[in-house]
Design a protein around this motif. Structure first.
Motif, mmCIF file in Angstrom:
data_model
loop_
_atom_site.group_PDB
_atom_site.id
_atom_site.type_symbol
_atom_site.label_atom_id
_atom_site.label_comp_id
_atom_site.label_asym_id
_atom_site.label_seq_id
_atom_site.Cartn_x
_atom_site.Cartn_y
_atom_site.Cartn_z
ATOM 1 N N LEU A 24 0.434 -0.879 -0.022
ATOM 2 C CA LEU A 24 -0.197 0.342 -0.142
ATOM 3 C C LEU A 24 0.695 1.290 -0.001
ATOM 4 C CD1 LEU A 24 -2.829 -1.633 2.177
ATOM 5 C CD2 LEU A 24 -2.960 -0.184 0.084
ATOM 6 N N GLY A 25 2.048 1.055 0.663
ATOM 7 C CA GLY A 25 2.459 2.679 0.464
ATOM 8 C C GLY A 25 3.638 2.581 -0.594
ATOM 9 N N GLU A 26 4.166 4.125 -0.636
ATOM 10 C CA GLU A 26 5.267 4.131 -1.563
ATOM 11 C C GLU A 26 6.022 4.081 -1.432
ATOM 12 O OE1 GLU A 26 2.921 8.658 -1.724
ATOM 13 O OE2 GLU A 26 2.119 7.662 -3.762
ATOM 14 N N GLY A 27 6.287 4.428 -0.038
ATOM 15 C CA GLY A 27 8.438 4.961 0.233
ATOM 16 C C GLY A 27 8.408 3.170 0.192
ATOM 17 N N GLU A 28 9.594 2.829 -0.272
ATOM 18 C CA GLU A 28 10.534 2.130 -0.382
ATOM 19 C C GLU A 28 11.468 1.691 1.058
ATOM 20 O OE1 GLU A 28 10.223 -0.177 -2.541
ATOM 21 O OE2 GLU A 28 8.701 0.441 -3.268
ATOM 22 N N GLY A 29 11.961 2.060 1.505
ATOM 23 C CA GLY A 29 13.794 1.882 2.295
ATOM 24 C C GLY A 29 12.439 0.821 3.661
ATOM 25 N N GLU A 30 13.602 0.186 3.738
ATOM 26 C CA GLU A 30 13.718 -0.662 4.559
ATOM 27 C C GLU A 30 13.940 -0.450 5.957
ATOM 28 O OE1 GLU A 30 12.899 -4.126 3.898
ATOM 29 O OE2 GLU A 30 11.247 -3.200 2.411
ATOM 30 N N GLY A 31 14.965 0.433 6.210
ATOM 31 C CA GLY A 31 15.546 0.582 6.914
ATOM 32 C C GLY A 31 15.457 -0.114 9.029
ATOM 33 N N GLU A 32 15.414 1.185 10.097
ATOM 34 C CA GLU A 32 15.207 0.644 10.755
ATOM 35 C C GLU A 32 13.667 1.095 11.374
ATOM 36 O OE1 GLU A 32 17.515 -0.133 13.941
ATOM 37 O OE2 GLU A 32 17.716 -1.857 12.547
ATOM 38 N N LYS A 33 13.136 2.311 10.899
ATOM 39 C CA LYS A 33 11.986 2.638 10.956
ATOM 40 C C LYS A 33 11.029 2.486 11.253
ATOM 41 C CE LYS A 33 14.267 7.455 9.857
ATOM 42 N NZ LYS A 33 13.828 8.666 9.746
ATOM 43 N N ARG A 34 9.780 2.321 11.985
ATOM 44 C CA ARG A 34 8.918 1.944 11.601
ATOM 45 C C ARG A 34 7.511 2.819 12.625
ATOM 46 N NH1 ARG A 34 11.995 0.005 14.769
ATOM 47 N NH2 ARG A 34 12.758 -2.524 13.012
ATOM 48 N N MET A 35 6.335 2.393 11.958
ATOM 49 C CA MET A 35 5.885 3.265 12.898
ATOM 50 C C MET A 35 4.332 2.697 13.172
ATOM 51 S SD MET A 35 3.956 6.490 10.240
ATOM 52 C CE MET A 35 2.755 6.194 9.122
ATOM 53 N N PHE A 36 3.531 3.164 14.560
ATOM 54 C CA PHE A 36 2.607 2.513 14.794
ATOM 55 C C PHE A 36 1.319 3.883 14.948
ATOM 56 C CE2 PHE A 36 6.086 0.270 17.144
ATOM 57 C CZ PHE A 36 5.744 -1.474 16.650
ATOM 58 N N MET A 104 5.495 -6.935 9.322
ATOM 59 C CA MET A 104 5.703 -6.213 10.507
ATOM 60 C C MET A 104 6.481 -5.867 10.926
ATOM 61 S SD MET A 104 2.869 -9.120 13.494
ATOM 62 C CE MET A 104 4.161 -10.194 13.139
ATOM 63 N N LYS A 105 7.863 -5.614 10.420
ATOM 64 C CA LYS A 105 8.895 -4.825 10.644
ATOM 65 C C LYS A 105 8.404 -3.118 9.982
ATOM 66 C CE LYS A 105 11.439 -5.846 6.059
ATOM 67 N NZ LYS A 105 10.427 -7.040 5.391
ATOM 68 N N HIS A 106 7.669 -3.195 9.475
ATOM 69 C CA HIS A 106 7.480 -0.949 9.171
ATOM 70 C C HIS A 106 6.537 -1.405 10.072
ATOM 71 C CE1 HIS A 106 9.333 -2.867 5.228
ATOM 72 N NE2 HIS A 106 8.630 -2.788 4.975
ATOM 73 N N GLY A 107 6.348 -1.650 11.394
ATOM 74 C CA GLY A 107 5.067 -1.391 12.253
ATOM 75 C C GLY A 107 3.894 -2.095 11.987
ATOM 76 N N MET A 108 2.725 -1.186 12.780
ATOM 77 C CA MET A 108 1.748 -1.355 12.112
ATOM 78 C C MET A 108 0.235 -1.001 12.482
ATOM 79 S SD MET A 108 -0.321 -4.788 13.699
ATOM 80 C CE MET A 108 0.974 -5.862 13.380
ATOM 81 N N ASN A 109 -0.748 -0.932 12.128
ATOM 82 C CA ASN A 109 -1.988 0.465 12.320
ATOM 83 C C ASN A 109 -2.834 -0.393 13.034
ATOM 84 O OD1 ASN A 109 -3.956 2.321 11.662
ATOM 85 N ND2 ASN A 109 -3.411 2.678 9.340
ATOM 86 N N PHE A 110 -3.024 0.544 14.222
ATOM 87 C CA PHE A 110 -4.097 -0.360 15.544
ATOM 88 C C PHE A 110 -5.225 0.588 14.954
ATOM 89 C CE2 PHE A 110 -0.011 -0.776 16.975
ATOM 90 C CZ PHE A 110 -0.168 -2.609 17.281
ATOM 91 N N ALA A 111 -5.813 1.756 14.346
ATOM 92 C CA ALA A 111 -5.855 2.762 14.055
ATOM 93 C C ALA A 111 -7.845 1.925 13.228
ATOM 94 C CB ALA A 111 -6.217 4.171 13.546
#
Ligand code: NAG
Ligand code: NAG
Ligand code: NAG
Ligand code: NAG
Length: 350
Positions: A24-36, A104-111
């Motif tokens: 779904l995302g447009e971003g490609e970065g793998e990195g360490e960052k994640r979003m909840f 899941m490494k990108h984080g998770m959306n609980f909204a």
């Protein structure tokens, strides 16, 4: 205040959304960052799935992913734009955690669309329970302490608590006190995220609800409701104070505000017909999709499948998609304004 009860009421009855797609995302970065992500329909990308939810019906999703898939828009929503800015994929919706475990490494959306910090009639978890879900994943070692430190929480509180308050009480009496208690609960929630180790916590300011099409309809989408916007301003002042206090009390700079209110207001100001510049949206207050009467909403059909709504010819030409939610192009415009660009720069530094 009839208009207000109507609007706020609409916010929670039009229960929302989710997405099914993997990429779904447009971003490609793998990195360490994640979003909840926590909150409501402005951020939900696929959790709210009840058979009747408009977000799972045509014409929702026609721009992205090309079919109804749960987002309460024609396309991408705030969560997608933030993830893209950070160079990461949109975190998967909680309900897809088993099917899309690899992401899941990108984080998770609980909204969950329709929810608030307190309970609303939406049969979905309030924000406290959404945070419980994250806590459980940490207990289950899905995320480590180190993961949490490099994580960002995005918190969307867009007005469902207020909708439900009005629906219950039938008036705005006692509203300022209720606004205080909502913001206090937001503060409790943010602090709990911090306690779970989330590195940066960004809460959206409340959008100018008095400018939602549901509230501007009486003026043919010309005039925002000033009384409602004054209450929104109170919420945002208290929210700023709460965030400042949290940083102070925790001796950190973990908490900050994503200026969604300023972004919407900037778009509305710019595109007023009498304003200089090239307006992107002819009338930013007019939605693309709306019921043919107040009794109907976008996506509603009668028993024979005949549409009870009208759709503009190009969703890119309007800021609002339905009577409550921006289009993808609306979100894109909002995220391009100085208020949100400045907020995003802070996000990027985490
Ligand atoms: C959130 O929902 C849970 C579970 O239904 C409930 O126990 C709790 O009181 C709610 N929290 C708030 C702040 O309303
Ligand atoms: C609003 O309704 C709630 C729930 O019924 C009630 O507890 C509260 O006292 C009401 N507030 C006002 C100002 O009427
Ligand atoms: C934090 O709050 C305390 C007590 O109100 C105040 O004395 C202090 O100056 C504040 N610190 C910062 C960094 O704002
Ligand atoms: C929008 O315009 C109003 C009225 O002129 C002004 O008070 C407000 O500061 C403007 N807001 C933004 C974000 O440009």
């Amino acid at each position: 205040m009839e208009g207000q009860s109507l609007v706020l009421f609409f916010i929670f009855i039009s229960v929302f959304s989710g997405d099914v797609e993997g990429g779904l995302g447009e971003g490609e970065g793998e990195g360490e960052k994640r979003m909840f992500v926590f909150g409501d329909s402005y951020a939900d990308t696929g959790n709210n799935r009840i058979a009747l939810a408009a977000a799972w019906k045509y014409p929702y999703g026609i721009t992205f992913p090309g079919k109804p898939a749960g987002r309460f828009s024609d396309g991408r929503v705030s969560t997608d734009f933030i993830a893209n800015y950070l160079g990461m994929k949109t975190p998967i919706a909680y309900r897809w955690r088993k099917q899309l475990a690899g992401r899941m490494k990108h984080g998770m959306n609980f909204a969950f669309g329709g929810t608030g910090v307190f309970d609303t009639p939406a049969p979905y978890p309030n924000m406290t329970t959404q945070i419980d879900f994250l806590q459980q994943l940490i207990y289950d070692s899905v995320y480590t302490q180190r993961d949490m430190k490099t994580s960002l929480a995005f918190v969307s509180v867009s007005g469902n608590d207020y909708a439900y308050y009005i629906a219950r009480n039938g008036s705005t009496a006692g509203f300022p006190a209720f606004i205080s208690s909502v913001v206090r609960q937001v503060g409790v929630n943010l602090r709990r995220m911090h306690g779970l180790g989330v590195g940066k916590i960004a809460v959206g300011s409340l959008p100018p609800l008095g400018c939602l099409p549901a509230n501007t309809a009486p003026s043919s989408f010309r005039q925002c409701n000033k009384a409602q916007n004054a209450l929104v301003d109170l919420h945002n002042r208290l929210l700023l104070q709460a965030v400042t206090d949290l940083n102070n009390q925790t001796g950190s700079t973990s908490f900050f505000i994503l200026d969604i209110h300023g972004a919407f207001q900037t778009v509305f100001n710019r595109t007023r017909p009498h304003q200089a510049g090239s307006p992107k949206f002819e009338n930013p207050l007019q939605p693309c999709c709306m019921g043919v009467s107040a009794a109907f909403s976008c996506a509603s059909v009668d028993e024979n499948g005949v549409k009870k709504y009208t759709l503009c010819s190009n969703p890119k030409s309007t800021f609002f998609w339905d009577t409550l939610h921006p289009t993808q192009e609306g979100w894109r415009a909002a995220f391009s304004t100085p208020p949100l660009q400045n907020s995003l720069r802070q996000l990027f530094q985490y």
